[in-house]
Enzyme design. Sequence first.
Site, mmCIF file in Angstrom:
data_model
loop_
_atom_site.group_PDB
_atom_site.id
_atom_site.type_symbol
_atom_site.label_atom_id
_atom_site.label_comp_id
_atom_site.label_asym_id
_atom_site.label_seq_id
_atom_site.Cartn_x
_atom_site.Cartn_y
_atom_site.Cartn_z
ATOM 1 N N GLY A 211 2.249 6.714 -7.414
ATOM 2 C CA GLY A 211 2.161 6.537 -5.966
ATOM 3 C C GLY A 211 2.124 5.077 -5.620
ATOM 4 O O GLY A 211 2.504 4.231 -6.446
ATOM 5 N N ASN A 212 1.683 4.751 -4.446
ATOM 6 C CA ASN A 212 1.527 3.342 -4.067
ATOM 7 C C ASN A 212 0.401 3.231 -3.049
ATOM 8 O O ASN A 212 -0.177 4.235 -2.633
ATOM 9 C CB ASN A 212 2.843 2.771 -3.533
ATOM 10 C CG ASN A 212 3.334 3.546 -2.325
ATOM 11 O OD1 ASN A 212 2.715 3.512 -1.273
ATOM 12 N ND2 ASN A 212 4.442 4.258 -2.486
#
Length: 415
Positions: A211-212
């Site tokens: 993810g980020n």
Amino acid sequence: MAMLKGRRVVLGVTGSIAAYKSAFLVRELVKAGAEVRVVMTPGAKEFITPLTLGTLSGHPVHSELTDDREAGTWTDHVELGLWGDVVLVAPATAHTLAGMVEGRGDSLLLTVLLSAKCPVVVAPAMDRDMFTHPATTANLDALRSRGVHVIEPEEGELASGLEGKGRLADPVRIREELTAWFRNHAPLLGYRALITVGPTHEPVDAVRFIGNRSSGRQGVAIAMELARRGMTVDLIAGPIDLATDHPGIDRRDVGTALEMNAAAQEAARAHAPDVVIGTAAVSDVRPSAPIDGKAAKGDLPDHLGLTENPDILAGLNASVPADCFKVGFALAHDDGLEAALRKKDRKGCDLMVLNSLADQGAGFGHTTNRVRFVHGPDRIDSFELKSKDAVAVDLAEVIQARLLQRPPIEPDSTL
Ligand code: C5P
């Protein structure tokens, strides 16, 4: 005049002698292109018949909480309250105004007003002494403080024989004030936006993901600002921890880029958006073979096979109307201008909003942002560091200027 075209007006008519003027008012609103549903209080029916207002509005008039006693059906006040872009009470008696202040629900109209999520406008009409009574003054002040717009009554001869203020505003004036009010408060009513927001989470196994750090703040601020201006927003949200409570926002929560893509495509095809804004920080890749269940430490692979995710924004070009205004976001770790211009062309955007991680206080997680609006190589507008809400206002101004040059897209005629 055009401002009222397609607007949904719930017209509340209450028991004042001026109720007869609501026939003219319905005609004014319908002539201006508004769709009108009339709700009468029992008192109003003493002065004008539902048949008159039903015929002029082209829709059945509602006045009772129970629709058909025999059948045990009731009038859905919640549905009516949610249907309207505005509830206009004209004429509004002292009695109904007091009921609104107290939050009473003893007429269908009052329950509609309690359920309504849309703005409310009232045009009082009553005898001079009733209008100047401190109770009425206090009630109107209380309603104003809750955001109700009051169309002032006019001075003149009253049905009671008295002279003074209390006469219902002329139907043409009510129509004009309503038009001006729409222009100021909901200039983008009738237009639709499709916005992607937040990160995506690409599963490695049942608990781990790629993810980020995108918080979704900037995209949510834009969605809220456009909804405040009257737009209906399809918000396709990745995993974010933010509320988006606005009746104009229709939110779909998704996890992965593939889910976000499917939801965005579905909304684009269903609603023919006038604007698409890709604020989401979509993961560029996903694990090619996510592991079923939770992998034990020792079972995790040494290398993750990765598959490229679809470019959601670029893929929407085929699904939105040709003159849809497309906005992309580009987050650079350096200046990023050249790359933003290339992305703008590659993704078929009209505007790229560029921010750089090199700028203090800009980008993921912050409540502030510093952006450039890249319209093209010859038009780049740079802004100071400001709150993400203020950036949303700047972007909404650009969108509004663009949209108001043309009427909203009709979903069925363009696809
Ligand atoms: O190419 P890059 O990821 O930097 O482009 C960012 C812009 O493209 C953003 O508007 C983002 O929402 C959108 N995007 C997308 N789908 C992807 C990657 C980016 O919609 N897979």
